[in-house]
Scaffold this active site. Structure first.
Site, PDB file in Angstrom:
ATOM      1  N   GLY A  38      40.038  30.507  21.168  1.00 37.96           N
ATOM      2  CA  GLY A  38      39.704  29.432  22.107  1.00 37.96           C
ATOM      3  C   GLY A  38      39.427  28.109  21.419  1.00 37.96           C
ATOM      4  N   CYS A  59      43.876  37.118  31.422  1.00 41.61           N
ATOM      5  CA  CYS A  59      44.772  36.200  32.134  1.00 41.61           C
ATOM      6  C   CYS A  59      44.227  35.898  33.534  1.00 41.61           C
ATOM      7  CB  CYS A  59      46.180  36.786  32.227  1.00 41.61           C
ATOM      8  SG  CYS A  59      47.302  35.664  33.082  1.00 41.61           S
TER       9      CYS A  59
HETATM   10  C1  LIG Z   1      51.502  28.914  26.869  1.00 48.22           C
HETATM   11  C2  LIG Z   1      50.389  29.902  26.851  1.00 48.22           C
HETATM   12  C3  LIG Z   1      50.644  31.214  27.215  1.00 48.22           C
HETATM   13  C4  LIG Z   1      49.625  32.180  27.164  1.00 48.22           C
HETATM   14  N1  LIG Z   1      49.913  33.484  27.439  1.00 48.22           N
HETATM   15  C5  LIG Z   1      48.970  34.450  27.229  1.00 48.22           C
HETATM   16  C6  LIG Z   1      49.288  35.822  27.320  1.00 48.22           C
HETATM   17  O1  LIG Z   1      50.432  36.211  27.569  1.00 48.22           O
HETATM   18  N2  LIG Z   1      48.296  36.723  27.118  1.00 48.22           N
HETATM   19  C7  LIG Z   1      47.017  36.347  26.808  1.00 48.22           C
HETATM   20  O2  LIG Z   1      46.152  37.212  26.603  1.00 48.22           O
HETATM   21  N3  LIG Z   1      46.691  35.050  26.698  1.00 48.22           N
HETATM   22  C8  LIG Z   1      47.635  34.100  26.884  1.00 48.22           C
HETATM   23  N4  LIG Z   1      47.317  32.778  26.706  1.00 48.22           N
HETATM   24  C9  LIG Z   1      45.946  32.414  26.309  1.00 48.22           C
HETATM   25  C10 LIG Z   1      45.859  32.278  24.778  1.00 48.22           C
HETATM   26  O3  LIG Z   1      46.169  33.493  24.130  1.00 48.22           O
HETATM   27  C11 LIG Z   1      44.469  31.823  24.342  1.00 48.22           C
HETATM   28  O4  LIG Z   1      43.527  32.751  24.778  1.00 48.22           O
HETATM   29  C12 LIG Z   1      44.075  30.452  24.887  1.00 48.22           C
HETATM   30  O5  LIG Z   1      45.143  29.538  24.836  1.00 48.22           O
HETATM   31  C13 LIG Z   1      42.900  29.896  24.096  1.00 48.22           C
HETATM   32  O6  LIG Z   1      43.201  29.815  22.714  1.00 48.22           O
HETATM   33  P1  LIG Z   1      43.532  28.417  22.000  1.00 48.22           P
HETATM   34  O7  LIG Z   1      42.347  27.541  22.199  1.00 48.22           O
HETATM   35  O8  LIG Z   1      43.782  28.751  20.575  1.00 48.22           O
HETATM   36  O9  LIG Z   1      44.738  27.840  22.701  1.00 48.22           O
HETATM   37  C14 LIG Z   1      48.313  31.792  26.784  1.00 48.22           C
HETATM   38  C15 LIG Z   1      48.069  30.453  26.452  1.00 48.22           C
HETATM   39  C16 LIG Z   1      49.082  29.522  26.466  1.00 48.22           C
HETATM   40  C17 LIG Z   1      48.774  28.109  26.065  1.00 48.22           C
END
Ligand SMILES: Cc1cc2nc3c(=O)[nH]c(=O)nc-3n(C[C@H](O)[C@H](O)[C@H](O)COP(=O)(O)O)c2cc1C
Length: 491
Positions: free
Chosen positions: A209, A110
């Site tokens: 990602g 994060c």
């Molecule tokens: C609304 C939102 C909240 C997120 N909250 C967290 C979280 O609490 N912990 C975490 O490790 N990553 C968090 N992420 C990151 C996602 O887990 C992920 O790593 C990131 O969105 C990339 O993946 P994607 O391309 O499938 O969206 C969050 C992402 C979004 C969009």
């Protein structure tokens, strides 16, 4: 994909719902599981106190806010993600939740300031010694698999070296969000980094990602796995927009998915603001549609339901929940009536020391009975709430759980109360004044008894030091935990 849902959670060859603050609450997780996700991660959580509510187990903050709500249905597949910068505190939280989740994950990706300024999230990436300390403490201290979720470092060499150190801590898997700490979601994901990591370690790597340009539907998940060479895939935004991305038969319409989401939100009493937030994410650019406008103006789950024609469902579900609440209330009024709360049998029982004048406590009766019947010894799990530091205990006996609905002033009294519930439900003697002595507590115990005057707070004088040690060795979590308010946790 098949997750191993028997025994320890397996992270190989699985599709996972990624952790997402506000989005990854119980309704989203249950819906994702329905559509085919093998594993679901909770939003990053800072847990404080455990409370059993109707069908759910809630972990709440001192101000009563629910930080993490879970239920039996996801127990074998939910991964609890925590934010932490301190191994000892991480262990306290992990122990508090470990019996209600399938695995524990540490957030190391994060990039938000609220996380990094406390040394948590992506801040950990520049402190590998701290990473090792946290993960080793957790791996050693909890019975469930431990994982972590990282972002990549500026060079491949540094990233691979960090991942190897992480692997050596004994974690069960590592999730890799293929972006740098300072990269935003619009930047392309570095599949080559994930691929190099997957080649470098032998634990399962979970690629993440891909939602921006690679993962739109179920078939793309497989493609993302191939491109990254990872063992598993974790999906965040694509699932936030439409959780049916996990559905092997193809995507469902957003309207259909929203309706199913709302049903779970009602069923599990999700907070209306959170329900609204998640539904708005699914609506995306349709937030200005008539449905979107109705949603925006709704203040309660009931009002939200009106926009979806789910008034009847709302009424019926509310009536069912009310009936369950009343049953529990009846239980308070009729103490001898056991009531099933989820999978726990509860009774309104208080341990009054003076009612048990004999030398053997209810706990001893239960222990002795288990020995006599050649059963596994009773296992006690105790929690302490922060507002008044009272204790509540749950005892597991032959796979069944028993708990008193009342809170006690000490951990030992709480355990005694849960033992009484179990003994009463099983129709066994409990040592209460006036109760006919059954001879259940064996001769061996009487012979073992020392000349010491039994001290009501000292278990060792009840049944000898050795027996006490045995009991405590058997209970997986007999130490009650007091979790300080969030502000003191630094989590
Ligand atoms: C609304 C939102 C909240 C997120 N909250 C967290 C979280 O609490 N912990 C975490 O490790 N990553 C968090 N992420 C990151 C996602 O887990 C992920 O790593 C990131 O969105 C990339 O993946 P994607 O391309 O499938 O969206 C969050 C992402 C979004 C969009």
């Amino acid at each position: 994909m098949t997750a191993n849902t028997v025994g320890r959670l397996c992270f190989r060859n699985v599709n996972a719902l990624a952790p997402m603050v506000r989005v990854g609450t119980l309704p989203t997780r249950l819906l994702s599981l329905d559509y085919g996700a093998d594993i679901v991660y909770s939003e990053v959580s800072l847990s404080v106190e455990k409370v059993q509510v109707l069908e759910t187990v809630d972990f709440v903050a001192p101000d009563e806010r629910v930080m993490f709500r879970t239920c039996e249905k996801e127990k074998d597949r939910v991964v609890f993600q925590m934010g932490t910068a301190d191994p000892d505190r991480a262990l306290i939280v992990a122990r508090l939740v470990e019996n209600d989740v399938a695995a524990i994950d540490v957030n190391m990706g994060c990039p938000k300031e609220y996380s990094t300024k406390g040394g948590m999230g992506a801040a950990l990436l520049s402190d590998p010694d701290k990473i090792e300390a946290i993960l080793r403490t957790l791996v050693k201290g909890v019975s469930k698999p431990v994982t972590c979720k990282i972002r990549i470092l500026p060079t491949l060499e540094d990233t691979v070296s960090l991942v190897k150190r992480i692997e050596n801590t004994g974690v069960a898997a590592i999730a890799v969000h293929g972006r740098l700490k300072d990269e935003r979601p619009r930047h392309p994901v570095h599949c080559d980094f994930i691929q190099a990591i997957a080649e470098a370690v032998s634990i399962p790597v979970i690629a993440n990602g891909g939602s921006l340009d690679r993962v739109k539907a179920h078939a793309d998940i497989e493609e993302f796995r191939k491109v990254t060479g990872a063992s598993s895939v974790m999906v965040a935004r694509a699932a936030m927009w439409n959780p049916s991305v996990f559905r092997s038969q193809g995507l469902l319409s957003v309207e259909e998915v929203m309706e199913e989401y709302l049903k779970y939100a009602i069923r599990y009493d999700n907070h209306a603001f959170n329900t609204k937030y998640c539904l708005c994410q699914m609506l995306r650019d349709k937030v200005e549609s008539p449905l979107g406008k109705q949603l925006k103006s709704a203040q309660t789950n009931k009002e939200i339901c009106e926009g979806y024609g789910l008034q009847e469902y709302y009424k019926k579900t509310q009536a069912e929940l009310q009936a369950r609440r009343e049953a529990i209330q009846t239980n308070h009024n009729h103490p001898n009536q056991p009531v099933l709360d989820g999978d726990v049998t509860t009774m309104h029982v208080k341990f009054e020391r003076r009612e048990y004048p004999g030398e053997f406590s209810p706990k001893m009766f239960l222990l002795e009975w288990s020995r006599k019947e050649n059963l596994e010894q009773p296992r006690y799990e105790t929690v302490q709430r922060s507002q008044d530091r009272a204790f509540q205990s749950m005892v597991t006996m032959t796979g069944k759980k028993y708990r008193s609905t009342l809170w006690e002033k000490s951990k030992k009294y709480a355990e005694q109360a849960s033992a009484i519930v179990c003994l009463r439900v099983l129709g066994l003697p409990e040592g209460r004044a006036g109760e006919e002595y059954s001879g259940l507590v064996g001769k061996r115990k009487r012979e073992e008894k020392s000349n010491e005057t039994p001290d009501e707070e000292d278990t060792t004088t009840y049944f000898g030091r050795r027996a006490a040690q045995e009991l405590y060795k058997e209970s997986s979590f007999s130490q009650a935990v007091f979790i300080a308010p969030l502000s003191h946790m630094g989590l």
